[in-house]
Design an enzyme around this catalytic site. Structure first.
Site, short mmCIF file in Angstrom:
data_model
loop_
_atom_site.label_atom_id
_atom_site.label_comp_id
_atom_site.label_asym_id
_atom_site.label_seq_id
_atom_site.Cartn_x
_atom_site.Cartn_y
_atom_site.Cartn_z
N ASP A 47 0.89 -1.16 -0.01
CA ASP A 47 -0.04 0.03 -0.07
C ASP A 47 0.80 1.40 0.09
OD1 ASP A 47 0.87 -0.23 2.53
OD2 ASP A 47 -1.19 0.01 3.75
N SER A 48 2.01 1.25 0.14
CA SER A 48 3.08 2.01 0.01
C SER A 48 3.05 2.85 -1.48
CB SER A 48 4.52 1.61 0.03
OG SER A 48 4.64 0.47 -0.70
N ASP A 86 -0.99 -6.26 -0.59
CA ASP A 86 -1.09 -5.55 0.77
C ASP A 86 -2.78 -5.37 0.76
OD1 ASP A 86 -0.02 -4.77 3.26
OD2 ASP A 86 0.86 -3.12 2.15
N LYS A 114 -0.94 -9.71 2.72
CA LYS A 114 0.00 -8.95 3.90
C LYS A 114 -1.00 -8.24 4.84
CE LYS A 114 2.97 -5.61 3.76
NZ LYS A 114 2.45 -4.58 4.71
N GLU A 116 -1.15 -5.88 8.38
CA GLU A 116 -0.44 -5.32 9.43
C GLU A 116 -1.12 -5.42 10.63
OE1 GLU A 116 0.17 -0.82 9.10
OE2 GLU A 116 0.74 -1.08 6.79
N GLU A 182 9.02 -4.05 10.70
CA GLU A 182 9.40 -2.67 10.07
C GLU A 182 10.06 -1.69 10.94
OE1 GLU A 182 6.53 -0.90 7.56
OE2 GLU A 182 7.43 1.06 7.42
O1 KIV Z 1 3.45 -1.18 1.99
C1 KIV Z 1 4.85 -1.41 1.74
O2 KIV Z 1 5.61 -1.01 1.05
C2 KIV Z 1 5.07 -2.13 2.94
C3 KIV Z 1 6.56 -2.42 3.18
C4 KIV Z 1 7.27 -1.30 3.83
C5 KIV Z 1 6.84 -3.79 3.66
O3 KIV Z 1 4.42 -2.52 3.91
#
Ligand code: KIV
Length: 264
Positions: A47-48, A86, A114, A116, A182
């Site tokens: 989600d970056s 994510d 993924k 969080e 992280e």
């Molecule tokens: O969204 C992302 O890029 C991440 C990484 C920082 C692991 O969660």
């Protein structure tokens, strides 16, 4: 290079053999293709994307639809790497929402998701892991920035270090195949890595993790307006782009482009 498809199981075997796992984020087809060519083990459609590509201030505004769009683009590269999608902000706030959101990411081409959080998302991980490989994420949690008030290094106090260990162990017990750690004190991340059977993948968590991940735009020097301490720049793409755009502008303005070679 071993041409076999990377799976969650193969990443666990890499930890047993002491082989480092190499991971990067990607948000588009051609970047994923190039990463796959060099043998990156895990590609995360993170989600970056919100900050790296879409111009948001943080990852909170990123929607599931945006994640699906970018996951589909990366999946079209059909990478040998494990493709992880994510789950964005609030799309896994209940077990039902998590299952629905993760199902959509998988249908868009993700081979794992993924999530969080640690102890707070155990129910979701248990439910998801019955059918979908789950990558956990502890330490600094960018989606919780409104609550935590900033990007702070984690594990600085004994209490915080102990909570991080409990979080990572809870994710392992719930069925996660690996855990991202992280922005965490290196020694704490090393201890967590030693305490888990599943691999840890660090970002700003020192070199004691089983693998490393970076946001590709950061390591390529594409996003230059702010560089976190944990990022190493392997290229300076923003500068290359600036030079190319300026040269093109100059050549168009002075009539040098297009030349005979580019004309019919
Ligand atoms: O969204 C992302 O890029 C991440 C990484 C920082 C692991 O969660």
């Amino acid at each position: 290079m071993d041409e076999r498809k990377i799976t969650a199981q193969r990443l666990r075997e890499m930890k047993q053999r002491g082989e480092k796992i190499v991971a990067l984020t990607a948000y588009d087809f051609f970047t994923a293709k190039i990463m796959d060519e060099v043998g990156i083990d895990l590609i995360l459609v993170g989600d970056s994307v919100g900050m790296a590509v879409l111009g948001y201030e943080n990852t909170v505004p990123v929607t599931l639809d945006e994640m699906l769009h970018h996951t589909r683009a990366v999946a079209r590269a059909r990478p040998r790497s494990l493709l992880v999608g994510d789950l964005p902000f609030m799309t896994y706030s209940t077990v039902e929402r998590a299952l629905e959101s993760a199902g959509k990411l998988v249908q868009a081409g993700a081979e794992a998701v993924k999530i969080e959080g640690g102890e707070t998302v155990v129910e979701q991980v248990v439910a998801l892991a019955k059918t979908i490989p789950v990558l956990g994420h502890v330490g600094l949690l960018p989606q919780s920035i409104l609550e935590t008030g900033g990007y702070k290094v984690q594990g600085r106090t004994p209490a915080s270090a102990a909570q991080l260990l409990r979080d990572a162990q809870a994710l392992e017990a719930a069925g996660a195949f690996a855990v991202v750690i992280e922005c965490t004190v290196a020694e704490v991340a090393r201890q967590i890595t030693g305490a888990l059977r599943i691999p840890t993948i660090g970002i700003g968590a020192g070199n004691g993790c089983d693998g490393q991940i970076l946001v590709s735009n950061d390591m390529l020097g594409q996003f230059t307006w702010f560089t976190p301490k944990h990022v190493k720049r392997y290229a300076n793409l923003a500068e290359e782009m600036r030079k190319a755009f300026a040269a093109y502008k100059h050549e168009v303005e002075t009539g040098q482009f297009p030349g005979k070679e580019q004309s019919f």
